[in-house]
Design a protein around this motif. Structure first.
Motif, PDB file in Angstrom:
ATOM      1  N   ALA A 162       7.532 131.876  21.436  1.00 25.25           N
ATOM      2  CA  ALA A 162       7.618 131.757  19.977  1.00 25.25           C
ATOM      3  C   ALA A 162       6.742 130.595  19.512  1.00 25.25           C
ATOM      4  N   ASP A 203      17.866 135.131  20.682  1.00 22.25           N
ATOM      5  CA  ASP A 203      17.977 134.440  19.397  1.00 22.25           C
ATOM      6  C   ASP A 203      18.742 133.130  19.564  1.00 22.25           C
ATOM      7  N   ASP A 231       6.351 127.654  16.774  1.00 27.62           N
ATOM      8  CA  ASP A 231       7.213 126.888  15.871  1.00 27.62           C
ATOM      9  C   ASP A 231       6.602 125.525  15.571  1.00 27.62           C
ATOM     10  N   ILE A 290       7.902 127.625  21.811  1.00 31.56           N
ATOM     11  CA  ILE A 290       9.170 127.655  22.531  1.00 31.56           C
ATOM     12  C   ILE A 290       9.050 128.797  23.526  1.00 31.56           C
ATOM     13  N   TRP A 315      13.935 135.111  16.003  1.00 25.90           N
ATOM     14  CA  TRP A 315      12.972 136.169  16.309  1.00 25.90           C
ATOM     15  C   TRP A 315      11.763 136.216  15.381  1.00 25.90           C
ATOM     16  N   GLY A 362      14.311 126.370  17.026  1.00 27.11           N
ATOM     17  CA  GLY A 362      13.511 127.392  16.356  1.00 27.11           C
ATOM     18  C   GLY A 362      14.303 128.149  15.305  1.00 27.11           C
ATOM     19  N   LEU A 376      16.473 130.532  21.254  1.00 26.35           N
ATOM     20  CA  LEU A 376      15.450 130.039  20.327  1.00 26.35           C
ATOM     21  C   LEU A 376      16.038 129.034  19.342  1.00 26.35           C
ATOM     22  N   ARG A 377      17.173 129.364  18.776  1.00 30.44           N
ATOM     23  CA  ARG A 377      17.805 128.479  17.787  1.00 30.44           C
ATOM     24  C   ARG A 377      18.321 127.190  18.442  1.00 30.44           C
ATOM     25  N   ALA A 435      15.462 127.393  27.665  1.00 27.50           N
ATOM     26  CA  ALA A 435      14.240 127.307  26.859  1.00 27.50           C
ATOM     27  C   ALA A 435      13.572 125.960  27.082  1.00 27.50           C
ATOM     28  N   VAL A 479      11.169 130.972  26.226  1.00 24.40           N
ATOM     29  CA  VAL A 479      12.556 131.289  26.555  1.00 24.40           C
ATOM     30  C   VAL A 479      12.606 132.021  27.887  1.00 24.40           C
ATOM     31  N   VAL A 491       8.709 134.844  17.157  1.00 22.52           N
ATOM     32  CA  VAL A 491       8.308 135.392  18.458  1.00 22.52           C
ATOM     33  C   VAL A 491       6.978 136.129  18.332  1.00 22.52           C
ATOM     34  N   ARG A 551      10.343 123.489  25.071  1.00 31.77           N
ATOM     35  CA  ARG A 551       9.324 123.308  24.032  1.00 31.77           C
ATOM     36  C   ARG A 551       8.052 122.819  24.713  1.00 31.77           C
TER      37      ARG A 551
END
Length: 151
Positions: A131, A63, A133, A32, A74, A71, A66-67, A25, A34, A77, A27
């Motif tokens: 996503a 997921d 964020d 974000i 989902w 983030g 992202l985390r 991923a 992915v 997204v 930023r």
């Protein structure tokens, strides 16, 4: 592009960064992005054989990416690109089932493409997402500023 923050989640993500030279991923401002996530075990990189299980695991890996990038998963997204081998009704139904599970409160954009080959022999799906964020971006900027100040 040293001004961007790149992320590789532990085990398989770090291995791919070291072996293949890519991150899971990145930023970009308040977004974000992915990289395509497949139905692999995040510890071993071994693929599920059955398509439903592979798609379920790909959603878990998105997921996770992202985390790992700070983030919330989902819920943030807004765009999905999925690549399938083969693209058939079973794959589409598995995707829709996961959309309803992971994003019950919104319906993002989705582009779904059938392809002749994916990166690995056992790979049958690859899912990439974008996503939004903004709160995480502010926190990430603060961490980057703190890191530079401590140098």
């Amino acid at each position: 592009m040293s001004h961007l923050q790149y992320f590789a989640y532990e085990k398989f993500g770090v291995r791919q960064r070291e072996v293949a030279g890519y991150s899971q991923a990145v930023r970009v401002g308040d977004r974000i992005e992915v990289a395509g996530q497949g139905g692999w075990d995040p510890d071993t990189g071994v693929f599920e054989k059955e398509i439903n299980a592979q798609i379920d695991l790909a959603f878990c890996n998105v997921d996770r990416a992202l985390r790992d990038a700070g983030g919330k998963g989902w819920d943030q997204v807004y765009r999905i690109n999925s690549y399938h081998l083969p693209l058939n009704r079973e794959a589409e139904e598995a995707m829709v089932r996961n959309f309803k599970k992971w994003m019950p409160n919104h319906q993002p954009l989705w582009t779904c493409v059938g392809v002749a080959r994916l990166a690995e022999d056992d790979m049958r799906v690859e899912i990439e997402v974008s996503a939004h964020d903004p709160a995480g971006a502010a926190a990430a900027r603060g961490r980057a500023t703190d890191q530079q100040a401590s140098r």
